[in-house]
Design an enzyme around this catalytic site. Structure first.
Site, PDB file in Angstrom:
ATOM      1  N   HIS A 208       0.830  -1.207   0.000  1.00  0.00           N
ATOM      2  CA  HIS A 208       0.000   0.000   0.000  1.00  0.00           C
ATOM      3  C   HIS A 208       0.862   1.254   0.000  1.00  0.00           C
ATOM      4  O   HIS A 208       0.394   2.325  -0.375  1.00  0.00           O
ATOM      5  CB  HIS A 208      -0.987  -0.005   1.178  1.00  0.00           C
ATOM      6  CG  HIS A 208      -0.355   0.042   2.533  1.00  0.00           C
ATOM      7  ND1 HIS A 208      -0.061  -1.085   3.263  1.00  0.00           N
ATOM      8  CD2 HIS A 208       0.025   1.088   3.310  1.00  0.00           C
ATOM      9  CE1 HIS A 208       0.474  -0.749   4.422  1.00  0.00           C
ATOM     10  NE2 HIS A 208       0.537   0.569   4.477  1.00  0.00           N
ATOM     11  N   ASP A 238       0.201  -7.512   0.239  1.00  0.00           N
ATOM     12  CA  ASP A 238       0.640  -6.185   0.671  1.00  0.00           C
ATOM     13  C   ASP A 238       2.164  -6.111   0.716  1.00  0.00           C
ATOM     14  O   ASP A 238       2.774  -6.106   1.777  1.00  0.00           O
ATOM     15  CB  ASP A 238       0.049  -5.837   2.038  1.00  0.00           C
ATOM     16  CG  ASP A 238       0.172  -4.348   2.367  1.00  0.00           C
ATOM     17  OD1 ASP A 238       0.685  -3.594   1.515  1.00  0.00           O
ATOM     18  OD2 ASP A 238      -0.244  -3.945   3.469  1.00  0.00           O
ATOM     19  N   GLY A 319       3.104   5.041   9.861  1.00  0.00           N
ATOM     20  CA  GLY A 319       4.503   5.293   9.567  1.00  0.00           C
ATOM     21  C   GLY A 319       5.361   4.046   9.705  1.00  0.00           C
ATOM     22  O   GLY A 319       6.464   3.974   9.182  1.00  0.00           O
ATOM     23  N   SER A 321       4.446   1.171   8.493  1.00  0.00           N
ATOM     24  CA  SER A 321       4.126   0.292   7.364  1.00  0.00           C
ATOM     25  C   SER A 321       5.361  -0.100   6.583  1.00  0.00           C
ATOM     26  O   SER A 321       6.219   0.736   6.280  1.00  0.00           O
ATOM     27  CB  SER A 321       3.153   0.989   6.413  1.00  0.00           C
ATOM     28  OG  SER A 321       1.841   0.913   6.889  1.00  0.00           O
ATOM     29  N   SER A 336       1.920  -4.529   7.719  1.00  0.00           N
ATOM     30  CA  SER A 336       0.816  -4.151   6.834  1.00  0.00           C
ATOM     31  C   SER A 336      -0.098  -3.143   7.525  1.00  0.00           C
ATOM     32  O   SER A 336      -0.170  -1.986   7.127  1.00  0.00           O
ATOM     33  CB  SER A 336       0.013  -5.394   6.420  1.00  0.00           C
ATOM     34  OG  SER A 336      -1.125  -5.043   5.663  1.00  0.00           O
TER      35      SER A 336
END
Length: 368
Positions: A208, A238, A319, A321, A336
């Site tokens: 993402h 993801d 942040g 991720s 994720s």
């Protein structure tokens, strides 16, 4: 004379008979005792987490339909193997696992996740198979209320004892805002793991993140170019692969522990329930916890559904991720999303590194 001889013989025979009877009596006591000891089932072996994962995988393959999942008990160091019958329990015990006879087979639990995917695709919900409870655990975040809650429970109520429903504070969402900070497309994410693809240097992060950022830099001002997104998958999976612009760049196979030290990453390991893990992210630094579920499905909303994730109780925030989840020197997952924060805790989900590497034909670190 002959009478005395007869008496003598009788006395000797009687003594032998008494001794023989005593020996037989002793044997009658000792033999069952020895057999009872031999009949005692072997004690489960204490194992390291990697050894438990290997044994659990082998037993699951060997036991077939009689296997119903497994997990690692970190307190005892034992592999707990769920089985559906006594024969499978005996085999698991002989191989060093701690068997547990359960009601729900793995086939029935997988069928339950299929039913949920067909009938309960509600934003703010997630589910995974939990071998500790031998159920599919459905988690609903704070946005699932009123009619959506009623729709969810109408489905789960019909599924009986194979499913349980829990609530989670906060809202399920990707942690895009997430090891070391990377910036792109107006978002901040975290670098996951350095990898090589056909000899070229690259790194993994969240898909993402890759959807919103094509060019990535090491600073928010854009003055320190890092790389360009090559592959990005989200939803469904993801993960994203970012190729380094400078192929001479230093790209060590390490994770930043946020205390001045680094952890070398030498291999990839599949997650298992009960596995102790750590997560490094650019917002919250280093956190630790345990894997609680596998093959999780998360409904992030807006039709963004991701399958095959690792569920944990490790905290994370926006942040983080794409940041690295690891166990010792093994790469395990990419951050994720989830709910909650690192003050109150929450539920978090990770993309398996093994799946991402297989999709891009990559290798961890420098490929060695």
């Amino acid at each position: 004379m002959s009478h005395r001889r007869v008496n003598t013989r009788i006395g000797v025979t009687a003594g032998a008979a008494v001794a023989a009877a005593a020996a037989i009596a002793g044997a009658a006591i000792l033999i069952p005792s020895a057999q009872a000891g031999q009949d005692q089932p072997p004690e489960p072996r204490a194992l390291s987490q990697p050894d438990a994962a290997q044994l659990g995988t082998e037993l699951a393959d060997g036991l077939g339909e009689s296997a119903a999942g497994w997990y690692f008990d970190g307190d005892s160091g034992r592999l707990v193997m769920n089985v559906t019958d006594e024969d499978a329990a005996r085999e698991a015990r002989e191989q060093g696992a701690e068997p547990r006879i359960v009601q729900n087979s793995m086939a029935s639990l997988r069928a339950a996740t299929g039913t949920l995917r067909q009938q309960a695709r509600i934003p703010g919900t997630a589910w995974s198979i939990d071998p500790r409870t031998n159920k599919v655990v459905v988690v609903a975040d704070s946005t699932v209320t009123g009619d959506t809650w009623n729709s969810l429970t109408a489905v789960t109520d019909r599924m009986g004892d194979s499913v349980t429903v829990k609530r989670s504070e906060g809202e399920f969402k990707p942690f895009a805002d997430g090891g070391d900070a990377i910036f792109g497309g107006g978002s901040r994410c975290s670098l996951g793991f350095n990898v090589t693809v056909n000899g070229a240097k690259a790194f993994l992060t969240a898909g993402h993140c890759g959807q919103v950022g094509q060019r990535w830099t090491a600073d928010q001002a854009g003055n320190a170019p890092l790389g360009t997104t090559v592959v990005s998958q989200f939803p469904g999976a993801d993960f994203a692969l970012v190729g380094y612009d400078d192929q001479n760049a230093d790209a060590p196979s390490t994770v930043d522990l946020k205390n001045g030290d680094v952890q070398a990453i030498n291999r990839v390991e599949e997650a298992s329930v009960g596995m102790p893990v750590q997560r490094s992210g650019s917002t919250t630094g280093l956190s630790q916890g345990t894997v609680t579920g596998l093959n999780a499905t998360v409904n992030y909303g807006n039709g963004d559904i991701v399958d095959g994730l690792i569920q944990t109780d490790v905290c994370a925030e926006p942040g983080d991720s794409g940041g690295s989840m690891f166990s010792g020197d093994a790469a395990v997952g990419l951050t994720s999303g989830g709910s909650g924060d690192c003050t109150n805790g929450g539920v978090t989900f990770f993309q398996p590194v093994s799946t991402a590497l297989a999709a891009v034909d990559g290798r961890i670190g420098d490929g060695s």
